[in-house]
Design an enzyme around this catalytic site. Sequence first.
Site, PDB file in Angstrom:
ATOM      1  N   TRP A  69      40.090  21.004  44.090  1.00 44.93           N
ATOM      2  CA  TRP A  69      40.182  22.446  44.311  1.00 44.93           C
ATOM      3  C   TRP A  69      39.252  22.948  45.413  1.00 44.93           C
ATOM      4  CZ3 TRP A  69      41.867  20.141  40.040  1.00 44.93           C
ATOM      5  CH2 TRP A  69      43.061  20.614  39.482  1.00 44.93           C
ATOM      6  N   CYS A 115      47.553  23.577  41.115  1.00 47.71           N
ATOM      7  CA  CYS A 115      48.421  23.926  39.990  1.00 47.71           C
ATOM      8  C   CYS A 115      49.898  23.977  40.344  1.00 47.71           C
ATOM      9  CB  CYS A 115      47.959  25.232  39.352  1.00 47.71           C
ATOM     10  SG  CYS A 115      48.330  26.729  40.293  1.00 47.71           S
ATOM     11  N   HIS A 171      48.134  31.149  38.405  1.00 48.64           N
ATOM     12  CA  HIS A 171      48.211  29.785  37.872  1.00 48.64           C
ATOM     13  C   HIS A 171      49.671  29.485  37.575  1.00 48.64           C
ATOM     14  CE1 HIS A 171      47.320  26.072  36.022  1.00 48.64           C
ATOM     15  NE2 HIS A 171      47.584  26.464  34.785  1.00 48.64           N
ATOM     16  N   ASP A 230      51.963  22.520  30.647  1.00 48.73           N
ATOM     17  CA  ASP A 230      51.132  22.610  31.849  1.00 48.73           C
ATOM     18  C   ASP A 230      50.562  21.236  32.174  1.00 48.73           C
ATOM     19  OD1 ASP A 230      49.520  23.392  33.932  1.00 48.73           O
ATOM     20  OD2 ASP A 230      48.462  24.946  32.820  1.00 48.73           O
ATOM     21  N   GLU A 272      61.973  36.979  39.400  1.00 44.11           N
ATOM     22  CA  GLU A 272      62.279  37.530  38.080  1.00 44.11           C
ATOM     23  C   GLU A 272      60.976  37.691  37.312  1.00 44.11           C
ATOM     24  OE1 GLU A 272      64.714  36.545  33.935  1.00 44.11           O
ATOM     25  OE2 GLU A 272      64.939  35.220  35.674  1.00 44.11           O
ATOM     26  N   GLU A 310      51.876  46.863  27.128  1.00 41.56           N
ATOM     27  CA  GLU A 310      50.481  47.200  26.853  1.00 41.56           C
ATOM     28  C   GLU A 310      50.382  48.519  26.088  1.00 41.56           C
ATOM     29  OE1 GLU A 310      46.340  47.968  29.308  1.00 41.56           O
ATOM     30  OE2 GLU A 310      48.039  47.007  30.299  1.00 41.56           O
ATOM     31  N   GLU A 341      52.242  45.021  20.419  1.00 46.46           N
ATOM     32  CA  GLU A 341      51.144  44.304  21.070  1.00 46.46           C
ATOM     33  C   GLU A 341      49.927  44.249  20.146  1.00 46.46           C
ATOM     34  OE1 GLU A 341      48.763  44.580  25.297  1.00 46.46           O
ATOM     35  OE2 GLU A 341      48.664  46.270  23.906  1.00 46.46           O
ATOM     36  N   VAL A 372      43.924  49.090  49.947  1.00 44.48           N
ATOM     37  CA  VAL A 372      43.970  48.224  51.121  1.00 44.48           C
ATOM     38  C   VAL A 372      44.980  48.757  52.126  1.00 44.48           C
ATOM     39  CG1 VAL A 372      43.306  46.218  49.754  1.00 44.48           C
ATOM     40  CG2 VAL A 372      45.726  46.699  50.114  1.00 44.48           C
ATOM     41  N   MET A 386      47.953  43.373  56.378  1.00 41.67           N
ATOM     42  CA  MET A 386      46.727  42.583  56.534  1.00 41.67           C
ATOM     43  C   MET A 386      47.119  41.201  57.042  1.00 41.67           C
ATOM     44  SD  MET A 386      44.706  43.748  53.068  1.00 41.67           S
ATOM     45  CE  MET A 386      46.154  43.456  52.047  1.00 41.67           C
ATOM     46  N   TYR A 416      42.174  30.288  45.325  1.00 44.05           N
ATOM     47  CA  TYR A 416      43.027  30.929  44.331  1.00 44.05           C
ATOM     48  C   TYR A 416      42.523  30.662  42.916  1.00 44.05           C
ATOM     49  CZ  TYR A 416      45.292  26.799  42.388  1.00 44.05           C
ATOM     50  OH  TYR A 416      45.539  25.634  41.711  1.00 44.05           O
ATOM     51  N   GLU A 456      35.914  63.043  44.957  1.00 43.23           N
ATOM     52  CA  GLU A 456      36.349  61.686  45.286  1.00 43.23           C
ATOM     53  C   GLU A 456      35.835  61.325  46.669  1.00 43.23           C
ATOM     54  OE1 GLU A 456      40.469  60.251  44.258  1.00 43.23           O
ATOM     55  OE2 GLU A 456      40.657  60.164  46.444  1.00 43.23           O
ATOM     56  N   ARG A 475      39.339  43.010  43.464  1.00 43.35           N
ATOM     57  CA  ARG A 475      40.723  42.815  43.905  1.00 43.35           C
ATOM     58  C   ARG A 475      40.773  41.674  44.908  1.00 43.35           C
ATOM     59  NH1 ARG A 475      44.983  47.410  46.139  1.00 43.35           N
ATOM     60  NH2 ARG A 475      46.622  45.954  46.813  1.00 43.35           N
ATOM     61  N   ILE A 524      42.842  39.911  47.961  1.00 44.21           N
ATOM     62  CA  ILE A 524      43.872  40.174  48.966  1.00 44.21           C
ATOM     63  C   ILE A 524      44.228  38.872  49.668  1.00 44.21           C
ATOM     64  CG2 ILE A 524      43.212  42.581  49.319  1.00 44.21           C
ATOM     65  CD1 ILE A 524      41.777  41.698  51.886  1.00 44.21           C
TER      66      ILE A 524
END
Length: 683
Positions: free
Chosen positions: A238, A274, A332, A355, A433, A443, A448, A475, A479, A512, A535, A576, A578
């Site tokens: 990795w 993976c 993954h 897996d 899909e 959620e 749940e 963002v 990019m 990753y 803000e 986050r 990107i």
Amino acid sequence: MAEYLDLGSWDLCCASNNAEHHTELNGTERLIVRRGQSFTVHLLLRSGGYEAGKHSLSLVAETGPQPTEESCTRAVFCVSEEADEASWSATVSSPTSGTLALHVQPAPNAPIGRYTLILDQFGYRVTLGDFLLLFNPWCPRDAVYMDDEEALKEYVLSQDGIIFRGSYKYPIASAWEYGQYETGILDACLRILEVNPKCLRNPAEDCSARSNPVYVTRVISAMVNSNDRDYGVLTGKWQEPFEDGVSPMSWTSSVGILQQWHQSGCDSVRYGQCWVFAAVACTVARALGIPCRVITNYLSAHDTNQNLVIERYIDERGQPINRTRDSIWNYHCWVESWMKRSDLPDGYDGWQASDSTPQERSENVFCCGPVPLKAIKEGQLDRKYDAPFVFAEVNADVKTFMRRPDGSTDEVISSAFIGQKISTKSVGSDLREDITHLYKYPEGSEEERDAFKRAEHLNKLEQHKDVGLDVKIKVSPSMRKGCDFDVFAVAKNNTSSDKKCRLIFASRAASYSGILGKDCGFKDLLNVELPPGGERSVPLRLNYSKYCNSLTEDNLIRLLVLLVDRGTGDMILAIRNIVLENPEIKIRVLGEPKVNRKLAAEITLLNPLPVPLSGCCFRVEGANLTGGTSITERLPAVVEAGQEAKVKVYFTPTYWGLRKLLVEFDSDKLGHVQGYRNVIIGK
């Protein structure tokens, strides 16, 4: 008195049998059939004919080194008037004078593998030949039966597909050649079964167990990786460097991996990650007849202590501190295989997750699954196999702590959501899909919460603290790798009082799998004032000159914003990932695509970097297009900034239908750029 047939020769009718059993793409030189479905053997008689009362014929089908009827690796059965759909049986007919057609029907639960077929006339035995027996998803009595012809085309017959990578905000479709019908691949897949440790310890028991797709799937999961120091197919790595092997980013096909492994005498191939492990596992499953698809889970948790909580630590500058083996992967990949679960109560048939990426041991072996998706969705963690681990991958909670210089820790408020946009390729198209609903309920729904209660997931049932401050990361719409661009931390005060805050905005290259690299930009604002309801947007410039030498092969940058309320000491964290966009590879096929007609593909890529590229090459492959190998075209000249790299590649399709032409571009400063084009090959 019974008499012997005057047998001259025989014909296994490989071409017609293989076509009827959906195995003709494996070739017609040998017999490859599926269990639960009859195949025909022609007996050519020198004289006379078959009469039921006069001739008595029996057949013996054997597999494995020590075949016995008790272990179901040996079947002895007589020719009868009607076929028995539940067990080995045979009937006869006389299609032409001098020819006797034996219609042999394997049991729908017979072990898969290499078989020998023997004709027995009162002790006079003739070996008719060898054949390969596979699972049969077209047979209702087979445990892998799938009642959907379009799904069967996708999950068994299709030799290429799409694997989704990138990030959950920006899923990237990468084409992959599974190539399960390319030359030598089925033999490699059977070899995986033959050299697995269970077979080497007890070959008779292992061969018998191959009747069960649950068992075979578990063997595949263990054998695609080499972590148990066995004859596993792939070694995982990795982090760079990859000089003593192949970078995982370079693979676009399972074919070269399985061919290298098989031809080297089962030496592990370097290196996989993976999606490579998942893709090879998918190839093996499809080759053996198990419907299979590759899955991507974005923001996937690796819970090492099975407490359903990912614990992460940062210092006062927001930088991570490694105090736990828990991690969150940007994405993954694993596989789902379709089968009945006779080992479980009713209701758990269908898609099962497994897996091959080596993460944790299961029954002392690096494997995972198969576990029913229903068990994950319902929080039933006692269902086999490895339900707690897979449940955590899509449902774990995340807790962040700041470690002070004196060793004390404070909890940081964060809103990390594990298990996002669980994705697979759609049936019959390259669209994504979203199958998140198969793994968990919406959620906040009552269903749940009930699932969390069954799983004793107490953290998810807690009410999280609201301090009235919020921070998000926004963002730029574009990019692209090679460009400078801005990212933004947006802090908001939802209270009725003024807030004075410290805002730390950090960016680092990342893999990753969550391994962080070099700094790509940093900003520390000690006094950010936010009025009630106010803000503020804080930009951070990411310059190519800074990030170009920091990026890993994943093109990934992790953004982190830490907002500290200077009055209360409350801390809010946002993270986050990107993904920087690679340039598009343009592929134009010249001429009318037809079987056995030589075609040309014109391939171009525009250099998006402000620097020249050297050592440029294109690598091209595709199932039934490039003969099971890759074609490499190197550019002799340097490609300047803003100029096109361009080649023409020739290939000859060997089978009709929709095919994918896969292309990868590599160079000294811009590597592992991948693209593909769908090509419809006419007959």
